[in-house]
Design a protein around this motif. Structure first.
Motif, PDB file in Angstrom:
ATOM      1  N   GLN A   1       0.841  -1.186   0.000  1.00 27.31           N
ATOM      2  CA  GLN A   1       0.000   0.000   0.000  1.00 27.31           C
ATOM      3  C   GLN A   1       0.881   1.242   0.000  1.00 27.31           C
ATOM      4  OE1 GLN A   1      -2.725   0.188   3.256  1.00 27.31           O
ATOM      5  NE2 GLN A   1      -3.575   2.158   2.666  1.00 27.31           N
ATOM      6  N   VAL A   2       0.586   2.140  -0.917  1.00 27.54           N
ATOM      7  CA  VAL A   2       1.376   3.361  -1.024  1.00 27.54           C
ATOM      8  C   VAL A   2       0.955   4.347   0.067  1.00 27.54           C
ATOM      9  CG1 VAL A   2       1.920   5.363  -2.465  1.00 27.54           C
ATOM     10  CG2 VAL A   2       1.744   3.089  -3.493  1.00 27.54           C
ATOM     11  N   GLN A   3       1.941   4.889   0.746  1.00 29.29           N
ATOM     12  CA  GLN A   3       1.694   5.919   1.759  1.00 29.29           C
ATOM     13  C   GLN A   3       2.632   7.083   1.531  1.00 29.29           C
ATOM     14  OE1 GLN A   3       2.062   3.727   5.523  1.00 29.29           O
ATOM     15  NE2 GLN A   3      -0.166   3.744   5.677  1.00 29.29           N
ATOM     16  N   LEU A   4       2.125   8.275   1.779  1.00 29.60           N
ATOM     17  CA  LEU A   4       2.907   9.498   1.621  1.00 29.60           C
ATOM     18  C   LEU A   4       2.915  10.249   2.948  1.00 29.60           C
ATOM     19  CD1 LEU A   4       1.509  10.781  -1.801  1.00 29.60           C
ATOM     20  CD2 LEU A   4       3.430   9.269  -1.394  1.00 29.60           C
ATOM     21  N   VAL A   5       4.095  10.699   3.352  1.00 34.40           N
ATOM     22  CA  VAL A   5       4.238  11.456   4.589  1.00 34.40           C
ATOM     23  C   VAL A   5       4.883  12.789   4.258  1.00 34.40           C
ATOM     24  CG1 VAL A   5       5.241  11.550   6.883  1.00 34.40           C
ATOM     25  CG2 VAL A   5       4.425   9.365   5.963  1.00 34.40           C
ATOM     26  N   GLU A   6       4.142  13.861   4.496  1.00 33.33           N
ATOM     27  CA  GLU A   6       4.607  15.208   4.186  1.00 33.33           C
ATOM     28  C   GLU A   6       5.158  15.883   5.438  1.00 33.33           C
ATOM     29  OE1 GLU A   6       0.933  15.872   1.013  1.00 33.33           O
ATOM     30  OE2 GLU A   6       1.263  17.251   2.667  1.00 33.33           O
ATOM     31  N   SER A   7       6.069  16.814   5.226  1.00 33.82           N
ATOM     32  CA  SER A   7       6.584  17.622   6.321  1.00 33.82           C
ATOM     33  C   SER A   7       7.111  18.931   5.769  1.00 33.82           C
ATOM     34  CB  SER A   7       7.690  16.881   7.074  1.00 33.82           C
ATOM     35  OG  SER A   7       8.765  16.585   6.207  1.00 33.82           O
ATOM     36  N   GLY A   8       7.272  19.917   6.658  1.00 30.38           N
ATOM     37  CA  GLY A   8       7.924  21.160   6.278  1.00 30.38           C
ATOM     38  C   GLY A   8       7.050  22.380   6.174  1.00 30.38           C
ATOM     39  N   GLY A   9       5.751  22.244   6.328  1.00 30.15           N
ATOM     40  CA  GLY A   9       4.887  23.422   6.251  1.00 30.15           C
ATOM     41  C   GLY A   9       5.024  24.281   7.490  1.00 30.15           C
ATOM     42  N   GLY A  10       4.337  25.429   7.465  1.00 32.14           N
ATOM     43  CA  GLY A  10       4.377  26.309   8.624  1.00 32.14           C
ATOM     44  C   GLY A  10       4.039  27.739   8.275  1.00 32.14           C
ATOM     45  N   CYS A  22       8.212  15.136   1.005  1.00 25.58           N
ATOM     46  CA  CYS A  22       7.175  14.104   0.937  1.00 25.58           C
ATOM     47  C   CYS A  22       7.856  12.772   0.676  1.00 25.58           C
ATOM     48  CB  CYS A  22       6.177  14.433  -0.158  1.00 25.58           C
ATOM     49  SG  CYS A  22       4.909  13.179  -0.415  1.00 25.58           S
ATOM     50  N   ALA A  23       7.777  11.886   1.654  1.00 29.24           N
ATOM     51  CA  ALA A  23       8.391  10.572   1.545  1.00 29.24           C
ATOM     52  C   ALA A  23       7.323   9.547   1.185  1.00 29.24           C
ATOM     53  CB  ALA A  23       9.065  10.200   2.853  1.00 29.24           C
ATOM     54  N   ALA A  24       7.557   8.805   0.109  1.00 30.31           N
ATOM     55  CA  ALA A  24       6.610   7.792  -0.355  1.00 30.31           C
ATOM     56  C   ALA A  24       7.127   6.402  -0.017  1.00 30.31           C
ATOM     57  CB  ALA A  24       6.403   7.921  -1.864  1.00 30.31           C
ATOM     58  N   SER A  25       6.219   5.511   0.338  1.00 26.99           N
ATOM     59  CA  SER A  25       6.580   4.132   0.635  1.00 26.99           C
ATOM     60  C   SER A  25       5.533   3.199   0.043  1.00 26.99           C
ATOM     61  CB  SER A  25       6.680   3.923   2.145  1.00 26.99           C
ATOM     62  OG  SER A  25       5.428   4.186   2.759  1.00 26.99           O
ATOM     63  N   GLY A  26       5.875   1.932  -0.028  1.00 27.00           N
ATOM     64  CA  GLY A  26       4.941   0.945  -0.539  1.00 27.00           C
ATOM     65  C   GLY A  26       5.268   0.409  -1.912  1.00 27.00           C
ATOM     66  N   ARG A  27       6.201   1.046  -2.601  1.00 27.31           N
ATOM     67  CA  ARG A  27       6.688   0.594  -3.902  1.00 27.31           C
ATOM     68  C   ARG A  27       8.162   0.939  -4.002  1.00 27.31           C
ATOM     69  NH1 ARG A  27       3.044  -0.227  -8.331  1.00 27.31           N
ATOM     70  NH2 ARG A  27       4.705   0.494  -9.731  1.00 27.31           N
ATOM     71  N   SER A  28       8.853   0.247  -4.913  1.00 25.55           N
ATOM     72  CA  SER A  28      10.283   0.504  -5.066  1.00 25.55           C
ATOM     73  C   SER A  28      10.571   1.761  -5.862  1.00 25.55           C
ATOM     74  CB  SER A  28      10.956  -0.698  -5.738  1.00 25.55           C
ATOM     75  OG  SER A  28      10.381  -0.919  -7.022  1.00 25.55           O
ATOM     76  N   SER A  29       9.636   2.184  -6.692  1.00 29.98           N
ATOM     77  CA  SER A  29       9.839   3.391  -7.485  1.00 29.98           C
ATOM     78  C   SER A  29       8.492   3.972  -7.884  1.00 29.98           C
ATOM     79  CB  SER A  29      10.678   3.090  -8.737  1.00 29.98           C
ATOM     80  OG  SER A  29       9.988   2.198  -9.599  1.00 29.98           O
ATOM     81  N   ASN A  72      15.423   9.606  -5.758  1.00 23.03           N
ATOM     82  CA  ASN A  72      14.806   8.320  -6.101  1.00 23.03           C
ATOM     83  C   ASN A  72      15.232   7.203  -5.147  1.00 23.03           C
ATOM     84  OD1 ASN A  72      13.359   9.370  -8.286  1.00 23.03           O
ATOM     85  ND2 ASN A  72      15.058   9.016  -9.709  1.00 23.03           N
ATOM     86  N   ALA A  73      16.406   7.296  -4.581  1.00 21.63           N
ATOM     87  CA  ALA A  73      16.858   6.269  -3.631  1.00 21.63           C
ATOM     88  C   ALA A  73      16.007   6.293  -2.357  1.00 21.63           C
ATOM     89  CB  ALA A  73      18.316   6.489  -3.280  1.00 21.63           C
ATOM     90  N   LYS A  74      15.493   7.481  -2.027  1.00 23.03           N
ATOM     91  CA  LYS A  74      14.659   7.624  -0.834  1.00 23.03           C
ATOM     92  C   LYS A  74      13.177   7.730  -1.164  1.00 23.03           C
ATOM     93  CE  LYS A  74      18.262  10.018   1.826  1.00 23.03           C
ATOM     94  NZ  LYS A  74      18.605  11.261   2.571  1.00 23.03           N
ATOM     95  N   ASN A  75      12.846   7.731  -2.457  1.00 29.91           N
ATOM     96  CA  ASN A  75      11.455   7.931  -2.887  1.00 29.91           C
ATOM     97  C   ASN A  75      10.848   9.170  -2.229  1.00 29.91           C
ATOM     98  OD1 ASN A  75      11.189   5.846  -4.769  1.00 29.91           O
ATOM     99  ND2 ASN A  75      10.707   4.355  -3.166  1.00 29.91           N
ATOM    100  N   THR A  76      11.608  10.233  -2.263  1.00 31.29           N
ATOM    101  CA  THR A  76      11.206  11.476  -1.618  1.00 31.29           C
ATOM    102  C   THR A  76      11.236  12.616  -2.631  1.00 31.29           C
ATOM    103  OG1 THR A  76      12.013  10.737   0.532  1.00 31.29           O
ATOM    104  CG2 THR A  76      11.711  13.095   0.244  1.00 31.29           C
ATOM    105  N   VAL A  77      10.223  13.466  -2.555  1.00 26.61           N
ATOM    106  CA  VAL A  77      10.166  14.646  -3.409  1.00 26.61           C
ATOM    107  C   VAL A  77      10.195  15.881  -2.502  1.00 26.61           C
ATOM    108  CG1 VAL A  77       7.624  14.632  -3.496  1.00 26.61           C
ATOM    109  CG2 VAL A  77       8.919  15.805  -5.289  1.00 26.61           C
ATOM    110  N   TYR A  78      10.886  16.906  -2.982  1.00 20.68           N
ATOM    111  CA  TYR A  78      11.077  18.131  -2.214  1.00 20.68           C
ATOM    112  C   TYR A  78      10.534  19.325  -3.006  1.00 20.68           C
ATOM    113  CZ  TYR A  78      14.513  15.079  -0.006  1.00 20.68           C
ATOM    114  OH  TYR A  78      15.140  14.023   0.612  1.00 20.68           O
ATOM    115  N   LEU A  79      10.099  20.331  -2.269  1.00 16.31           N
ATOM    116  CA  LEU A  79       9.715  21.589  -2.894  1.00 16.31           C
ATOM    117  C   LEU A  79      10.358  22.720  -2.108  1.00 16.31           C
ATOM    118  CD1 LEU A  79       7.995  22.859  -5.173  1.00 16.31           C
ATOM    119  CD2 LEU A  79       6.197  23.214  -3.449  1.00 16.31           C
ATOM    120  N   GLN A  80      11.370  23.334  -2.702  1.00 11.94           N
ATOM    121  CA  GLN A  80      12.024  24.487  -2.100  1.00 11.94           C
ATOM    122  C   GLN A  80      11.266  25.733  -2.539  1.00 11.94           C
ATOM    123  OE1 GLN A  80      14.715  24.685   0.089  1.00 11.94           O
ATOM    124  NE2 GLN A  80      14.149  26.854   0.189  1.00 11.94           N
ATOM    125  N   MET A  81      10.739  26.457  -1.570  1.00 16.07           N
ATOM    126  CA  MET A  81       9.919  27.641  -1.863  1.00 16.07           C
ATOM    127  C   MET A  81      10.632  28.878  -1.339  1.00 16.07           C
ATOM    128  SD  MET A  81       6.130  26.138  -0.982  1.00 16.07           S
ATOM    129  CE  MET A  81       6.477  25.984   0.764  1.00 16.07           C
TER     130      MET A  81
END
Length: 113
Positions: A1-10, A22-29, A72-81
């Motif tokens: 099951q794919v899960q996404l965990v976000e952080s960094g707002g405020g 945003c870290a994604a889990s549940g799949r290899s890519s 891609n190694a961490k399955n994480t996407v970032y948004l620098q604002m």
């Protein structure tokens, strides 16, 4: 099951910066990854997206201020604002595609003095 965990707002002052993760889990890519946002009373809009090969796409309103990247190694996407404006205030939702689309729970970004 794919899960996404976000952080960094405020809360940040106009002209300030924030970095969303945003870290994604549940799949290899994953295929595309990215961010939408929704301000009160407005429709959800695409902010930025990045393909599995690194091609990026931005909303005109954030070009030159926001930068999307992925690990891609961490399955994480970032948004620098950077150079944040009050009109950037919204709930930011990350998404990934497998190609089915999965959504994060949302993180609040408030730009105010």
């Amino acid at each position: 099951q794919v899960q996404l965990v976000e952080s960094g707002g405020g809360l940040v002052q106009p002209g300030g910066s924030l970095r969303l993760s945003c870290a994604a889990s549940g799949r290899s890519s994953f295929n595309a990854m990215g961010w939408y946002r929704q301000a009160p009373g407005k429709q959800r809009e695409l902010v930025a997206a990045i393909s599995s090969t690194g091609n990026t796409n931005y909303a005109d309103s954030v070009k030159g201020r926001f930068a999307i990247s992925r690990d891609n190694a961490k399955n994480t996407v970032y948004l620098q604002m950077n150079s944040l404006k009050p009109e950037d205030t919204a709930v930011y939702y990350c998404f990934v595609t497998t190609p089915r689309t999965y959504w994060g729970q949302g993180t609040q970004v408030t730009v105010s003095s």
